[in-house]
Design an enzyme around this catalytic site. Structure first.
Site, short mmCIF file in Angstrom:
data_model
loop_
_atom_site.label_atom_id
_atom_site.label_comp_id
_atom_site.label_asym_id
_atom_site.label_seq_id
_atom_site.Cartn_x
_atom_site.Cartn_y
_atom_site.Cartn_z
CB CYS B 93 65.75 96.55 79.15
SG CYS B 93 64.22 95.60 79.12
CB CYS B 96 71.45 96.34 82.85
SG CYS B 96 71.05 95.96 84.56
CB CYS B 131 67.36 90.02 81.15
SG CYS B 131 69.04 89.85 80.49
CB CYS B 194 62.72 72.05 56.81
SG CYS B 194 62.25 71.67 58.51
CB CYS B 197 59.13 73.04 51.23
SG CYS B 197 57.70 71.93 51.13
CG HIS B 198 61.77 76.20 53.21
ND1 HIS B 198 61.08 77.27 52.69
CD2 HIS B 198 61.01 75.74 54.24
CE1 HIS B 198 59.97 77.46 53.39
NE2 HIS B 198 59.89 76.54 54.33
NE ARG B 235 55.89 79.87 58.11
CZ ARG B 235 55.03 79.99 57.11
NH1 ARG B 235 54.66 81.17 56.68
NH2 ARG B 235 54.52 78.92 56.55
CB CYS B 239 56.59 74.96 58.33
SG CYS B 239 56.84 76.47 57.36
C1 HEC Z 1 55.07 71.76 52.41
C2 HEC Z 1 56.10 72.74 52.26
C3 HEC Z 1 56.84 73.23 53.48
C4 HEC Z 1 57.55 72.50 54.40
C5 HEC Z 1 57.73 71.01 54.48
C6 HEC Z 1 58.12 73.47 55.32
N1 HEC Z 1 57.77 74.74 54.96
FE1 HEC Z 1 58.49 76.46 55.76
N2 HEC Z 1 57.27 77.53 54.52
C7 HEC Z 1 56.45 77.00 53.56
C8 HEC Z 1 55.70 78.07 52.93
C9 HEC Z 1 54.69 77.90 51.80
C10 HEC Z 1 56.12 79.26 53.55
C11 HEC Z 1 55.65 80.68 53.23
C12 HEC Z 1 56.40 81.19 52.03
C13 HEC Z 1 57.88 81.25 52.30
O1 HEC Z 1 58.35 82.20 52.95
O2 HEC Z 1 58.59 80.29 51.92
C14 HEC Z 1 57.13 78.89 54.53
C15 HEC Z 1 57.82 79.81 55.33
C16 HEC Z 1 58.85 79.48 56.19
C17 HEC Z 1 59.65 80.44 56.92
C18 HEC Z 1 59.51 81.95 56.86
C19 HEC Z 1 60.46 82.57 55.87
C20 HEC Z 1 60.31 84.07 55.79
O3 HEC Z 1 61.23 84.71 55.26
O4 HEC Z 1 59.30 84.62 56.22
C21 HEC Z 1 60.54 79.72 57.67
C22 HEC Z 1 61.59 80.29 58.60
C23 HEC Z 1 60.29 78.32 57.40
N3 HEC Z 1 59.26 78.20 56.50
C24 HEC Z 1 60.98 77.27 57.98
C25 HEC Z 1 60.61 75.92 57.84
C26 HEC Z 1 61.16 74.84 58.64
C27 HEC Z 1 62.23 75.00 59.70
C28 HEC Z 1 60.54 73.70 58.24
C29 HEC Z 1 60.62 72.32 58.82
C30 HEC Z 1 60.19 72.18 60.19
C31 HEC Z 1 59.65 74.06 57.15
N4 HEC Z 1 59.70 75.41 56.97
C32 HEC Z 1 58.89 73.15 56.42
C33 HEC Z 1 56.35 75.67 53.19
C34 HEC Z 1 56.97 74.63 53.85
C1 HEC Z 2 70.33 94.03 86.23
C2 HEC Z 2 70.93 94.02 84.92
C3 HEC Z 2 70.10 93.65 83.72
C4 HEC Z 2 68.82 93.99 83.40
C5 HEC Z 2 67.82 94.81 84.18
C6 HEC Z 2 68.56 93.42 82.09
N1 HEC Z 2 69.66 92.75 81.64
FE1 HEC Z 2 69.93 91.89 79.83
N2 HEC Z 2 71.79 91.27 80.36
C7 HEC Z 2 72.40 91.53 81.54
C8 HEC Z 2 73.68 90.84 81.58
C9 HEC Z 2 74.70 90.87 82.73
C10 HEC Z 2 73.81 90.17 80.35
C11 HEC Z 2 74.96 89.24 79.89
C12 HEC Z 2 74.49 87.82 79.78
C13 HEC Z 2 74.15 87.17 81.10
O1 HEC Z 2 75.05 86.93 81.88
O2 HEC Z 2 72.95 86.89 81.34
C14 HEC Z 2 72.61 90.46 79.60
C15 HEC Z 2 72.38 90.03 78.31
C16 HEC Z 2 71.30 90.42 77.54
C17 HEC Z 2 71.17 90.14 76.13
C18 HEC Z 2 72.19 89.39 75.26
C19 HEC Z 2 73.21 90.40 74.82
C20 HEC Z 2 74.29 89.80 73.97
O3 HEC Z 2 75.07 90.59 73.41
O4 HEC Z 2 74.38 88.59 73.84
C21 HEC Z 2 69.99 90.67 75.73
C22 HEC Z 2 69.38 90.60 74.33
C23 HEC Z 2 69.38 91.29 76.89
N3 HEC Z 2 70.21 91.13 77.96
C24 HEC Z 2 68.14 91.92 76.89
C25 HEC Z 2 67.55 92.47 78.03
C26 HEC Z 2 66.20 93.00 78.06
C27 HEC Z 2 65.26 93.05 76.85
C28 HEC Z 2 65.96 93.43 79.33
C29 HEC Z 2 64.69 93.96 79.91
C30 HEC Z 2 63.48 93.20 79.73
C31 HEC Z 2 67.18 93.19 80.09
N4 HEC Z 2 68.12 92.58 79.27
C32 HEC Z 2 67.36 93.53 81.41
C33 HEC Z 2 71.90 92.33 82.55
C34 HEC Z 2 70.62 92.87 82.61
#
Ligand code: HEC
Ligand code: HEC
Ligand code: HEC
Lengths: 142, 278
Positions: B93, B96, B131, B194, B197-198, B235, B239
């Protein structure tokens, strides 16, 4: 009383056949009264009712974790008739409106990605719903 | 590549309350709390809170001290991988992107981004793998593999403190709308979305868990329960499992759309990766 048998009771009303009228379901889903001791188990079981996830009440306060999403259920027997409690349990939306977070415990859903093992099944069986109602009926204001 | 760690000198006792103690790391000017006011048009929330806000003082403290934060094991592994040559092109990585502290200072806050060649958005995990396959001639890493988690944690950590900002206009719009739709659609045997709850009950307890706004700025997060770091899509899956729904696959278009929408809901929150959760 209180033993959950696998054999379907002839009198049991299926989820799709329950009639909710004026936020009440009058008759027992099984044709007989539930067991409050069993009901208290479903109330706290994480796998079944899991009511404690959202509700606390004095009787269950010994449980280390309970939620506060819904109101405490102390005195709920004074606030609601048996038929109203049954409607709340069967389909909370029929009583609290479509936006409520409280799940319906005796409903079956199609087409909303229900996990395979739960497809075509309500959260609680008819017997379990009646048990929970019997338990809720013991929650009176002192 | 060295991983720079910081430690907060005094842990504020007010951490559990509404008044926020600061972060251990430097935040850009104008961003100094874990709570921001929603500025995006039509945002459903007035105030946006990082998930950090809702955790216990102990968990918060763990996150604030980079030396104690177990997520840094992954950040460190990612730092090593950053410089590891792999694939038919014999590149790393760093070949580049050079110093990640400079080149990755914002990328982690702006994913998913539109990818013209693919005609769809890509998130950080997908960009890393693009990449690898397109530029390095290396095999993509499996979702939730220790390598992909480490690299995601490392890159996102370089963007720590940068406010989340995603593009939702132009070709992104249908993805945004789809994510919004998924967020508001009730699923599973428990028939919950989602939003139920959230949005409706954050700050309140669901059994032992205190509900947050479900924000994404801390991901990938270290979960004490798993003793492991996990991706945002894992995550989401958790959920959906909770409501007894069949989850979408990690890396699926559905979760990508959901990620875009969830990130937008957290627009303005500083990236905190790797956050620590219960
Ligand atoms: C029944 C209740 C419930 C529903 C429905 C639910 N969640 Fe959650 N979710 C939770 C609980 C409990 C946690 C753990 C505590 C927290 O961070 O809110 C959690 C955690 C998360 C987290 C992590 C937040 C953090 O900061 O770590 C994300 C992101 C999330 N939920 C997204 C979603 C999404 C997207 C959906 C729908 C697909 C969804 N949840 C549906 C209960 C729910
Ligand atoms: C040979 C060159 C090359 C290598 C090796 C490479 N990248 Fe990239 N990477 C790029 C280019 C060019 C872009 C611009 C987006 C595109 O055209 O894919 C990019 C875009 C990205 C982005 C998004 C940056 C943005 O600002 O949006 C991430 C994150 C990233 N590379 C991570 C990685 C990681 C992690 C690795 C190694 C596992 C890696 N790259 C290896 C060339 C490379
Ligand atoms: C995911 C959260 C959640 C779960 C799980 C839940 N409830 Fe509720 N319940 C609520 C909410 C919220 C209300 C208040 C009505 C509303 O705001 O929609 C409520 C209201 C009630 C009421 C009326 C209380 C009153 O005083 O008005 C009863 C009775 C009740 N629930 C019983 C139960 C039982 C029994 C179970 C388990 C079988 C259960 N609930 C599971 C969230 C929940």
């Amino acid at each position: 009383l209180g033993t959950v048998t696998a054999t379907a009771n002839a009198a049991t009303i299926e989820p799709q056949d329950v009639v909710i009228r004026d936020a009440e379901v009058e008759a027992s889903l099984t044709g007989s009264p539930g067991d409050p001791v069993e009901g208290s188990k479903w109330f706290k079981s994480r796998k079944l009712g899991n009511c404690l996830a959202c509700h606390g009440n004095r009787d269950q306060i010994g449980e280390p974790f309970h939620g506060d999403i819904g109101p405490p259920l102390d005195g709920v027997a004074d606030r609601y008739s048996e038929g109203e409690l049954r409607a709340i349990l069967v389909n909370a939306k029929s009583v609290f409106g479509p936006e409520t977070i409280m799940p319906g415990f005796y409903r079956v859903f199609d087409g909303q990605r229900v996990r395979e093992e739960f497809q075509g099944k309500p959260v609680l069986t008819a017997t379990q719903v009646e048990d929970v109602i019997a338990y809720l009926k013991t929650l009176k204001e002192e | 590549m060295m991983v720079k760690r910081t430690k907060i000198a005094v842990l504020s006792a007010a951490a559990a309350g509404l008044v926020m103690s600061g972060y251990a790391f430097a935040l850009p000017e104008g961003v100094d709390t874990v709570q921001v006011t929603a500025t995006a048009k039509d945002h459903p929330l007035d105030e946006i809170y990082s998930g950090w806000h809702f955790r216990t003082p102990e968990t918060q403290a763990l996150q604030q001290d980079d030396f104690e934060n177990p997520g840094f094991l992954w950040v460190e592994q990612g730092a090593e991988l950053w410089e590891t040559v792999d694939g038919s092109e014999q590149k790393s990585c760093a070949s580049c992107h050079e110093d990640a502290a400079d080149t990755m200072a914002t990328a982690g806050a702006q994913m998913p981004k539109w990818n013209e060649a693919l005609g769809k958005p890509v998130n950080l995990e997908q960009q890393i793998n693009l990449c690898r396959s397109e530029r390095m001639g290396a095999k993509p890493w499996k979702w939730e593999s220790s390598e992909l988690l480490s690299m995601t944690a490392f890159v996102r950590n370089q963007s720590r403190g940068t406010p989340v900002e995603v593009q939702i206009g132009g070709p992104m719009t249908p993805w945004f709308e789809k994510g919004k739709d998924l967020y508001n659609t009730r699923v599973g045997q428990l028939d919950l979305a989602c939003v139920n709850c959230h949005q409706g009950y954050y700050g309140q307890s669901i059994r032992a868990d205190r509900l947050s706004q479900g924000q994404s700025n801390g991901f990938p997060t270290y979960r004490l329960k798993w003793q492991k770091i996990g991706s945002l899509h894992r995550r989401f899956k958790g959920c959906m499992d909770q409501v007894r729904a069949e989850p979408y696959k990690v890396g699926s278009d559905e979760f990508l759309a959901l990620e875009l929408y969830v990130n937008w809901r957290g627009q303005g929150l500083p990236v905190e990766a790797p956050a620590v959760r219960q």
